[in-house]
Design a protein around this motif. Sequence first.
Motif, PDB file in Angstrom:
ATOM      1  N   PHE A  97       0.822  -1.210   0.000  1.00 23.81           N
ATOM      2  CA  PHE A  97       0.000   0.000   0.000  1.00 23.81           C
ATOM      3  C   PHE A  97       0.861   1.267   0.000  1.00 23.81           C
ATOM      4  CE2 PHE A  97      -3.648  -2.685   1.085  1.00 23.81           C
ATOM      5  CZ  PHE A  97      -4.656  -2.056   0.358  1.00 23.81           C
ATOM      6  N   LEU A  98       1.976   1.235   0.730  1.00 27.50           N
ATOM      7  CA  LEU A  98       2.879   2.393   0.706  1.00 27.50           C
ATOM      8  C   LEU A  98       3.496   2.566  -0.677  1.00 27.50           C
ATOM      9  CD1 LEU A  98       4.343   4.684   2.128  1.00 27.50           C
ATOM     10  CD2 LEU A  98       6.101   3.040   2.838  1.00 27.50           C
ATOM     11  N   TRP A 100       2.159   1.713  -3.504  1.00 27.28           N
ATOM     12  CA  TRP A 100       1.096   2.276  -4.334  1.00 27.28           C
ATOM     13  C   TRP A 100       0.963   3.781  -4.094  1.00 27.28           C
ATOM     14  CZ3 TRP A 100      -4.357   2.901  -2.359  1.00 27.28           C
ATOM     15  CH2 TRP A 100      -5.193   3.435  -3.344  1.00 27.28           C
ATOM     16  N   ALA A 101       1.018   4.207  -2.838  1.00 27.94           N
ATOM     17  CA  ALA A 101       0.899   5.628  -2.522  1.00 27.94           C
ATOM     18  C   ALA A 101       2.041   6.427  -3.152  1.00 27.94           C
ATOM     19  CB  ALA A 101       0.892   5.827  -1.003  1.00 27.94           C
ATOM     20  N   ILE A 102       3.245   5.854  -3.145  1.00 30.42           N
ATOM     21  CA  ILE A 102       4.395   6.550  -3.742  1.00 30.42           C
ATOM     22  C   ILE A 102       4.293   6.546  -5.264  1.00 30.42           C
ATOM     23  CG2 ILE A 102       6.894   6.446  -4.070  1.00 30.42           C
ATOM     24  CD1 ILE A 102       7.035   5.220  -1.231  1.00 30.42           C
ATOM     25  N   SER A 104       1.764   6.222  -7.240  1.00 30.47           N
ATOM     26  CA  SER A 104       0.640   6.987  -7.794  1.00 30.47           C
ATOM     27  C   SER A 104       0.933   8.478  -7.857  1.00 30.47           C
ATOM     28  CB  SER A 104      -0.621   6.752  -6.955  1.00 30.47           C
ATOM     29  OG  SER A 104      -0.433   7.194  -5.619  1.00 30.47           O
ATOM     30  N   GLY A 105       2.068   8.906  -7.277  1.00 30.70           N
ATOM     31  CA  GLY A 105       2.447  10.314  -7.363  1.00 30.70           C
ATOM     32  C   GLY A 105       3.053  10.694  -8.695  1.00 30.70           C
TER      33      GLY A 105
END
Length: 260
Positions: A97-98, A100-102, A104-105
Amino acid sequence: MSRKLVAEFIGTFWLVLGGCGSAVLAAKFPEVGIGLVGVALAFGLTVLTMAYAIGHISGCHLNPAVTLGLVAAGRFQANEAVPYILAQVAGATIGAFLLWAIASGAPGFDLAGGLAANGFGEASPGRYSLLAGFTTEVVMTLLFLLIILGATSARAPAGFAPIAIGLGLTLIHLISIPITNTSVNPARSTGPALVVGGVALQQLWLFWVAPIIGGVVGGLLHRWLSTEEALDRADRTAAIRAAASTAAEALAPAPAREPR
């Protein structure tokens, strides 16, 4: 026990963030992409670095198939396996999930790219079949367990196990990335599959079943191969106990003699 579980969580988190992260963020980066070789090396480095960082705390399993393989080999307590596996899956999931968060930036990021999820058939990088993927995952995990168990054997050179294990995982990735994107680790597969969903989640069963079969068979095979070593260890233990008993008897005070 809690320290061991936290260590496994951190280690598996690092495995997914570092290994899958290299595939998602750096493999195809314009002009300086690390490619398949770089991704394979990244996975190996995550295990190597964590083996030195947390190996003395939890044993640095980072992998349900490894944990169960160690149980089969008689190297790990069965009653600790489930907590270890839960910690590993949790670490892998948070790492995914982390990531993905990175990822997606970046402009134009598309989760459909897979987040380095594992798969077979149309979800395989090389469109390899289910049978090819299953066979690869079983065999690669089996050999990975043999490397782990052999490198950590009492007869192996001390201090070098993380290097052998890390390089072993690198080689496994060099062989099998085109086939399944390389799992040999149900936790590593679960994290990205939960984020991506769809086909990755539908095919996740294979990346639990095949690595666990390979891990358990590898553990049992090593246990059979190292029977002589186990007997030697038992003989040494018996000799040490006998020597200790003899020493204790020699040091024991003599019974008082009755006066004549």
